[in-house]
Design a protein around this motif. Structure first.
Motif, mmCIF file in Angstrom:
data_model
loop_
_atom_site.group_PDB
_atom_site.id
_atom_site.type_symbol
_atom_site.label_atom_id
_atom_site.label_comp_id
_atom_site.label_asym_id
_atom_site.label_seq_id
_atom_site.Cartn_x
_atom_site.Cartn_y
_atom_site.Cartn_z
ATOM 1 N N ILE A 104 0.837 -1.207 0.000
ATOM 2 C CA ILE A 104 0.000 0.000 0.000
ATOM 3 C C ILE A 104 0.866 1.249 0.000
ATOM 4 O O ILE A 104 0.692 2.168 -0.820
ATOM 5 N N PHE A 105 1.832 1.302 0.917
ATOM 6 C CA PHE A 105 2.636 2.522 1.039
ATOM 7 C C PHE A 105 3.647 2.633 -0.102
ATOM 8 O O PHE A 105 3.995 3.739 -0.519
ATOM 9 N N TRP A 106 4.106 1.503 -0.635
ATOM 10 C CA TRP A 106 5.005 1.574 -1.792
ATOM 11 C C TRP A 106 4.257 2.113 -3.005
ATOM 12 O O TRP A 106 4.756 2.974 -3.734
ATOM 13 N N ALA A 108 1.549 3.950 -2.919
ATOM 14 C CA ALA A 108 1.232 5.358 -2.652
ATOM 15 C C ALA A 108 2.444 6.243 -2.909
ATOM 16 O O ALA A 108 2.311 7.372 -3.395
ATOM 17 N N ASN A 109 3.641 5.731 -2.598
ATOM 18 C CA ASN A 109 4.854 6.495 -2.868
ATOM 19 C C ASN A 109 5.026 6.746 -4.353
ATOM 20 O O ASN A 109 5.327 7.865 -4.790
ATOM 21 N N ARG A 110 4.783 5.746 -5.167
ATOM 22 C CA ARG A 110 4.913 5.911 -6.610
ATOM 23 C C ARG A 110 3.797 6.784 -7.178
ATOM 24 O O ARG A 110 3.983 7.461 -8.192
ATOM 25 N N ALA A 111 2.639 6.773 -6.526
ATOM 26 C CA ALA A 111 1.513 7.583 -7.005
ATOM 27 C C ALA A 111 1.699 9.067 -6.724
ATOM 28 O O ALA A 111 0.898 9.883 -7.181
ATOM 29 N N LEU A 112 2.745 9.436 -6.002
ATOM 30 C CA LEU A 112 3.023 10.854 -5.752
ATOM 31 C C LEU A 112 3.450 11.589 -7.013
ATOM 32 O O LEU A 112 3.377 12.821 -7.085
ATOM 33 N N LEU A 113 3.900 10.853 -8.020
ATOM 34 C CA LEU A 113 4.398 11.480 -9.238
ATOM 35 C C LEU A 113 3.315 12.306 -9.924
ATOM 36 O O LEU A 113 2.123 12.026 -9.811
ATOM 37 N N ALA A 114 3.750 13.332 -10.643
ATOM 38 C CA ALA A 114 2.845 14.042 -11.545
ATOM 39 C C ALA A 114 2.514 13.119 -12.711
ATOM 40 O O ALA A 114 3.219 12.132 -12.947
ATOM 41 N N PRO A 115 1.432 13.388 -13.435
ATOM 42 C CA PRO A 115 1.095 12.527 -14.582
ATOM 43 C C PRO A 115 2.263 12.425 -15.558
ATOM 44 O O PRO A 115 2.868 13.428 -15.931
ATOM 45 N N VAL A 116 2.568 11.203 -15.949
ATOM 46 C CA VAL A 116 3.666 10.947 -16.875
ATOM 47 C C VAL A 116 3.149 10.768 -18.295
ATOM 48 O O VAL A 116 3.822 11.107 -19.261
ATOM 49 N N ASN A 117 1.942 10.224 -18.415
ATOM 50 C CA ASN A 117 1.329 10.052 -19.730
ATOM 51 C C ASN A 117 1.062 11.432 -20.342
ATOM 52 O O ASN A 117 0.334 12.246 -19.760
ATOM 53 N N SER A 118 1.618 11.697 -21.509
ATOM 54 C CA SER A 118 1.493 13.032 -22.105
ATOM 55 C C SER A 118 0.049 13.387 -22.433
ATOM 56 O O SER A 118 -0.310 14.572 -22.475
ATOM 57 N N ASP A 119 -0.804 12.376 -22.662
ATOM 58 C CA ASP A 119 -2.210 12.654 -22.951
ATOM 59 C C ASP A 119 -2.914 13.311 -21.770
ATOM 60 O O ASP A 119 -3.941 13.975 -21.954
ATOM 61 N N SER A 120 -2.370 13.141 -20.572
ATOM 62 C CA SER A 120 -2.975 13.791 -19.409
ATOM 63 C C SER A 120 -2.901 15.299 -19.549
ATOM 64 O O SER A 120 -3.835 16.018 -19.185
ATOM 65 N N GLY A 521 13.563 3.379 -9.184
ATOM 66 C CA GLY A 521 12.568 2.352 -9.393
ATOM 67 C C GLY A 521 11.699 2.065 -8.192
ATOM 68 O O GLY A 521 10.487 2.100 -8.276
ATOM 69 N N TRP A 522 12.318 1.802 -7.029
ATOM 70 C CA TRP A 522 11.539 1.298 -5.911
ATOM 71 C C TRP A 522 10.927 2.393 -5.053
ATOM 72 O O TRP A 522 9.737 2.377 -4.764
ATOM 73 N N LEU A 523 11.721 3.345 -4.621
ATOM 74 C CA LEU A 523 11.202 4.411 -3.760
ATOM 75 C C LEU A 523 11.556 5.762 -4.360
ATOM 76 O O LEU A 523 12.660 5.955 -4.883
ATOM 77 N N LEU A 524 10.620 6.696 -4.255
ATOM 78 C CA LEU A 524 10.815 8.024 -4.807
ATOM 79 C C LEU A 524 10.862 9.051 -3.678
ATOM 80 O O LEU A 524 10.206 8.888 -2.649
ATOM 81 N N LYS A 525 11.616 10.091 -3.880
ATOM 82 C CA LYS A 525 11.620 11.203 -2.927
ATOM 83 C C LYS A 525 10.303 11.960 -3.040
ATOM 84 O O LYS A 525 9.685 11.993 -4.087
ATOM 85 N N GLY A 526 9.899 12.581 -1.936
ATOM 86 C CA GLY A 526 8.663 13.344 -1.942
ATOM 87 C C GLY A 526 8.739 14.562 -2.839
ATOM 88 O O GLY A 526 9.820 15.125 -3.076
ATOM 89 N N GLY A 527 7.594 14.998 -3.342
ATOM 90 C CA GLY A 527 7.538 16.174 -4.187
ATOM 91 C C GLY A 527 7.482 17.459 -3.379
ATOM 92 O O GLY A 527 7.562 17.461 -2.149
ATOM 93 N N LYS A 528 7.293 18.564 -4.068
ATOM 94 C CA LYS A 528 7.356 19.885 -3.443
ATOM 95 C C LYS A 528 6.029 20.346 -2.854
ATOM 96 O O LYS A 528 6.006 21.311 -2.098
ATOM 97 N N GLU A 529 4.939 19.699 -3.202
ATOM 98 C CA GLU A 529 3.613 20.132 -2.741
ATOM 99 C C GLU A 529 3.027 19.092 -1.794
ATOM 100 O O GLU A 529 2.309 18.173 -2.207
#
Length: 596
Positions: A104-106, A108-120, A521-529
């Protein structure tokens, strides 16, 4: 991450309660306890169907959430006496619970990213803003032709509330993958505990881990794209059809409910993305035949009456989807240019035809004009080369097909002790094969194939493992590490879509994997917001049409991102509002008197 996990829990409970309500109202005669996963998936599908109606008269807002919440609360009340046993991990060991919490938390960590799909940036976020801000807008496709593609965005629009405002893209697809992982875990527990009622269905579900890993690492986890949802729905429909094969003479009420699940998910796939059409239709026909084949063979009145009931449900649900298309475009099967209605907001025929041909051509040769691609065969060679380099979507499922065939051949030619009782009807292959034929003949781009390649590969491997009771133990033990290696390769190829700069040119593969899995790949640093990664900033300029309508246009690129409406990357000087100063009234081209 706390906001993401909280949002997932809230909407999981919402859709699950809606599913409980459906079961209670329409299938009260069922003796078994509700299946928590089937209830969730049908509850989500029903919520999307409801939002299609709601959006005709009102924006998708807090009131829509409250309406669904009341239905959900009633559903929870209906199962309140047997709530604890329904939870998928109510009897799980603490090791499984810790593992699930870690996932769950892994995730959620990856879901912190901004949209990567350019169609977004092109239209996903814009579509969500129109849905949350306005009722269904006539002629919306005249502003941006992609804004009328599918009803998927009603789903993330429902999540645009409170602390998740402008952040629904962090929740939408992650919730689907989290529930899918829980379903994999429960099937694995049943297999290892020898408690499986349908070995083939549970085995196929466990093998979902292969596409799941790629989706979790891929570009759509934090993007509100329908592609992830279509893959998930394809996998679900396939495994639920396998369950029907396991119980050909089961309880009639239970079979009717399973048919309802398959039909609901199939229709949901079609209204979310038209590329699911063949898969959805085949799944409905196959499931309907399996459940009602006795009545069909007898040509009984009961069979015809039951068929009429299901046909009315299917046509009614798809009818509202077609009606929404007419409101947004003037044609019922957009982007197909057939069946034009004489309304003043109708998108000109030439534009719909051009967009339809562009989509068909894009799947064959993305960067060439459709006039040069359609009707020609020169695209096939480069297209085939491109497919041959796609590790995650093409090569891995085909590897599973080959692996399954090798195991089956080994069992029959070397061991020569095949158990003929352990077989799955080959008619199941109609589902992925029919979907792939439709895909190749329409838009043969990987993203439009849905789950069909994966269903094909996992099916062959499932059949092989299910019937491989005579294979020597050392061979069976080697399959685990082999599949683990496939999972790792899947994850690597998917991460490259998100962070292509992570792959060092000219360096070794080992260094590439180190960069992918250890650094990004596995863990991402937190974003600015608040930990979230912010959306790209867009500078816009004003574009004034001949009618005086002010439109926001990006100064650079082709992405509006979360720019307030009306924003488009391709403004038409002849665009006008149907009523001056009222965006709700909709858009038309020119005076609307000439419909060309």
């Amino acid at each position: 991450m706390f906001l993401i996990v909280t949002g997932w829990l809230l909407f999981f409970l919402l859709f699950l309660g809606v599913g409980f309500s459906l079961r209670k109202v329409f299938f009260s005669g069922l003796k078994n306890d509700p299946d928590i996963f089937k209830s969730f998936w049908t509850g989500r599908a029903a919520s999307i169907f409801f939002l299609q109606f709601w959006h005709l008269v009102s924006a998708v807002n807090l009131h829509a959430l409250i309406a669904l919440g009341l239905v959900s609360c009633w559903g929870w009340f209906s199962v309140s006496k047997k709530l604890l046993p329904l939870l998928p991990f109510s009897k799980a060991s603490w090791i499984r619970l810790v593992l699930f919490a870690g996932v769950i938390f892994w995730l959620a960590n990856r879901a912190l990213l901004a949209p990567v799909n350019s169609d977004s940036g092109t239209y996903h976020l814009s579509a969500i803003q129109w849905m949350t801000g306005y009722p269904l807008v006539p002629g919306l496709a005249n502003l941006q032709r992609r804004l009328a593609l599918g009803s998927y965005f009603l789903y993330p629009a429902l999540m645009e509330i409170g602390p998740w405002l402008h952040r629904s893209h962090h929740l939408a697809n992650g919730l689907l993958l989290l529930v899918l992982f829980a379903q994999i875990g429960v099937s694995f527990r049943r297999l290892t505990g020898n408690r499986s009622a349908c070995l083939t269905a549970d085995l196929m579900t466990v093998l979902w881990m292969l596409p799941w890993m790629g989706l979790a690492f891929g570009i759509n986890l934090s993007s509100p794209s329908p592609d992830c949802s279509i893959v998930v729905l394809g996998l679900l429909v396939a495994v639920y059809i396998l369950e029907l094969f396991c119980r050909p003479n089961g309880d009639r009420n239970e079979q009717e409910y399973n048919l309802f699940v398959i039909v609901s998910l199939s229709i949901a796939g079609i209204v979310l993305k038209l590329s699911f059409l063949a898969s959805g239709v085949i799944a409905i026909l196959l499931a309907g035949w399996l459940v009602n084949k006795t009545e069909i063979e007898r040509l009984s009145v009961k069979g015809w009456t039951g068929a009429a009931k299901w046909i009315a449900f299917i046509l009614g649900t798809l009818g509202i989807w077609a009606y929404r298309n007419v409101i947004m475009t003037g044609v019922p099967f957009y982007p197909l240019p057939y069946g034009r209605f004489p309304v003043d907001w109708r998108v000109p025929y030439g534009r719909v035809e051009d967009f339809s041909n562009h989509i068909l051509s894009w799947g064959r040769h993305p960067r060439a004009p459709w006039q040069e691609v359609l009707g020609s065969r020169e695209w096939f060679g480069p297209w085939l080369t491109q497919m041959a380099h796609n590790v995650f979507d093409i090569l891995t499922p085909l590897f599973l097909v080959i692996l399954g065939i090798v195991i089956l051949l080994y069992e029959r030619l070397v061991v020569r002790k095949a158990d003929s009782s352990k077989s799955i009807p080959g008619i199941f292959l109609v589902l992925p094969a029919g979907g792939l034929v439709f895909w190749f003949l329409t838009v043969p781009s990987v993203r439009f194939a849905g789950a069909n390649f994966w269903i094909l590969g996992i099916f062959f491997l499932t059949v092989a493992l299910y019937s491989a009771n005579q294979i020597p133990g050392f061979v069976r033990r080697g399959l685990g590490p082999l599949l683990l290696l496939v999972i790792i390769i899947n994850g690597a190829s998917a991460v490259l879509q998100v962070f292509p700069e992570s792959m060092p040119k000219g360096n070794s593969t080992l260094k590439a994997f180190r960069l992918l899995f250890l650094e990004k790949g596995w863990l991402l640093k937190g974003g600015k917001e608040d930990g979230f990664y912010p959306l790209p900033e867009v500078k816009t300029r004003d574009f004034i049409t001949k009618s005086g309508l002010r439109i926001y246009v990006p100064e650079k690129g082709s992405h509006c991102w979360d720019t307030p409406p009306p924003c488009t990357t391709a403004p038409d000087p002849n665009l006008s509002l149907r009523r001056q100063g009222d965006l709700r009234s909709g858009f038309k081209i020119g005076s609307g008197k000439t419909l060309s």
